[in-house]
Design a protein around this motif. Sequence first.
Motif, PDB file in Angstrom:
ATOM      1  N   CYS A  61      10.671   4.175  -0.779  1.00 24.21           N
ATOM      2  CA  CYS A  61      10.658   3.609  -2.124  1.00 24.21           C
ATOM      3  C   CYS A  61      10.840   2.098  -1.991  1.00 24.21           C
ATOM      4  CB  CYS A  61      11.788   4.219  -2.941  1.00 24.21           C
ATOM      5  SG  CYS A  61      11.863   3.609  -4.616  1.00 24.21           S
ATOM      6  N   LEU A  62      10.041   1.347  -2.711  1.00 25.67           N
ATOM      7  CA  LEU A  62      10.126  -0.109  -2.695  1.00 25.67           C
ATOM      8  C   LEU A  62      10.879  -0.564  -3.940  1.00 25.67           C
ATOM      9  CD1 LEU A  62       9.300  -2.835  -1.444  1.00 25.67           C
ATOM     10  CD2 LEU A  62       7.165  -2.665  -2.743  1.00 25.67           C
ATOM     11  N   GLU A  63      11.906  -1.375  -3.736  1.00 24.73           N
ATOM     12  CA  GLU A  63      12.718  -1.865  -4.849  1.00 24.73           C
ATOM     13  C   GLU A  63      12.678  -3.384  -4.872  1.00 24.73           C
ATOM     14  OE1 GLU A  63      16.625  -0.301  -4.296  1.00 24.73           O
ATOM     15  OE2 GLU A  63      15.992   1.766  -4.618  1.00 24.73           O
ATOM     16  N   GLY A  70       4.519  -4.895 -10.114  1.00 28.64           N
ATOM     17  CA  GLY A  70       3.703  -3.709  -9.882  1.00 28.64           C
ATOM     18  C   GLY A  70       2.763  -3.899  -8.714  1.00 28.64           C
ATOM     19  N   LEU A  71       2.527  -2.835  -7.983  1.00 32.45           N
ATOM     20  CA  LEU A  71       1.601  -2.836  -6.849  1.00 32.45           C
ATOM     21  C   LEU A  71       0.696  -1.619  -6.960  1.00 32.45           C
ATOM     22  CD1 LEU A  71       4.258  -3.447  -4.093  1.00 32.45           C
ATOM     23  CD2 LEU A  71       2.352  -4.948  -4.452  1.00 32.45           C
ATOM     24  N   ASN A  72      -0.573  -1.806  -6.655  1.00 34.61           N
ATOM     25  CA  ASN A  72      -1.428  -0.628  -6.558  1.00 34.61           C
ATOM     26  C   ASN A  72      -1.375  -0.097  -5.123  1.00 34.61           C
ATOM     27  OD1 ASN A  72      -3.166  -2.202  -5.013  1.00 34.61           O
ATOM     28  ND2 ASN A  72      -4.473  -2.699  -6.755  1.00 34.61           N
ATOM     29  N   PHE A  76       0.105  -1.909  -1.701  1.00 36.45           N
ATOM     30  CA  PHE A  76       1.251  -1.279  -1.041  1.00 36.45           C
ATOM     31  C   PHE A  76       0.969  -1.098   0.452  1.00 36.45           C
ATOM     32  CE2 PHE A  76       3.948   2.312   0.177  1.00 36.45           C
ATOM     33  CZ  PHE A  76       5.162   1.936  -0.370  1.00 36.45           C
ATOM     34  N   TYR A 102       1.162   8.006  -3.471  1.00 40.21           N
ATOM     35  CA  TYR A 102       1.764   6.762  -3.958  1.00 40.21           C
ATOM     36  C   TYR A 102       1.907   6.847  -5.469  1.00 40.21           C
ATOM     37  CZ  TYR A 102       2.398   1.873  -5.148  1.00 40.21           C
ATOM     38  OH  TYR A 102       2.897   0.691  -5.654  1.00 40.21           O
ATOM     39  N   GLU A 104       2.728   4.520  -8.665  1.00 37.21           N
ATOM     40  CA  GLU A 104       2.858   3.122  -9.087  1.00 37.21           C
ATOM     41  C   GLU A 104       4.078   2.887  -9.964  1.00 37.21           C
ATOM     42  OE1 GLU A 104      -0.481   0.822 -10.433  1.00 37.21           O
ATOM     43  OE2 GLU A 104      -1.867   2.132  -9.353  1.00 37.21           O
ATOM     44  N   LEU A 107       7.054   3.066  -7.466  1.00 36.61           N
ATOM     45  CA  LEU A 107       6.780   2.367  -6.206  1.00 36.61           C
ATOM     46  C   LEU A 107       7.249   3.181  -4.996  1.00 36.61           C
ATOM     47  CD1 LEU A 107       7.735  -1.306  -7.167  1.00 36.61           C
ATOM     48  CD2 LEU A 107       5.453  -0.296  -7.110  1.00 36.61           C
ATOM     49  N   SER A 108       7.074   4.477  -5.075  1.00 34.77           N
ATOM     50  CA  SER A 108       7.459   5.343  -3.962  1.00 34.77           C
ATOM     51  C   SER A 108       6.221   5.970  -3.349  1.00 34.77           C
ATOM     52  CB  SER A 108       8.438   6.418  -4.425  1.00 34.77           C
ATOM     53  OG  SER A 108       7.839   7.231  -5.400  1.00 34.77           O
ATOM     54  N   CYS A 136      12.628  -8.144  -2.182  1.00 37.30           N
ATOM     55  CA  CYS A 136      12.429  -6.703  -2.267  1.00 37.30           C
ATOM     56  C   CYS A 136      13.054  -6.022  -1.050  1.00 37.30           C
ATOM     57  CB  CYS A 136      10.942  -6.358  -2.348  1.00 37.30           C
ATOM     58  SG  CYS A 136      10.015  -6.776  -0.871  1.00 37.30           S
TER      59      CYS A 136
END
Length: 160
Positions: A61-63, A70-72, A76, A102, A104, A107-108, A136
């Motif tokens: 997971c990205l924090e 936001g990332l697509n 990612f 993934y 969105e 973000l995991s 992040c």
Amino acid sequence: MRPAPGGRQINGRWLLKKKKSLKQLKSPKMCSALEKMPTPATTYERIVYKNPSEYHYMKVCLEFQDRGVGLNAAQFKQLLISALKDLFGEVDAALPLDVLTYEEKTLSAILRICSSGLVKLWSSLTLLGSYKGKKCAFRVIQVSPFLLALSGNSRELVLD
């Protein structure tokens, strides 16, 4: 594995006896008992099983420190590759890495990496600190050589 001095074997395990005093060891009764004890003919073999699986799976997971980033899926994966490249260089950034799922919103993702590159990926994710100037951190939630192990979490189980 050698037996401990003064030990005896019960059910394949070596147990230690209490230490004897010098008087007890020199007594004739003790000497005759030691002479009658057969020497163990047991040999031990250490067997180590290496994990035969070709891939490992990671749930990450990205924090971000600031909300709203936001990332697509393509961004990612590019972030993952750049993290590898920054720490290990161009050659190790070419590890076979797949983003299986993934999300969105959270973000995991679930990643698949060859077993030989697991430590490199994990360390590069741990040391990643920013994306496009925004702080992040990756959180590694779960790692397993089996994809099925990542499907459920007993800590999040709701019983009726």
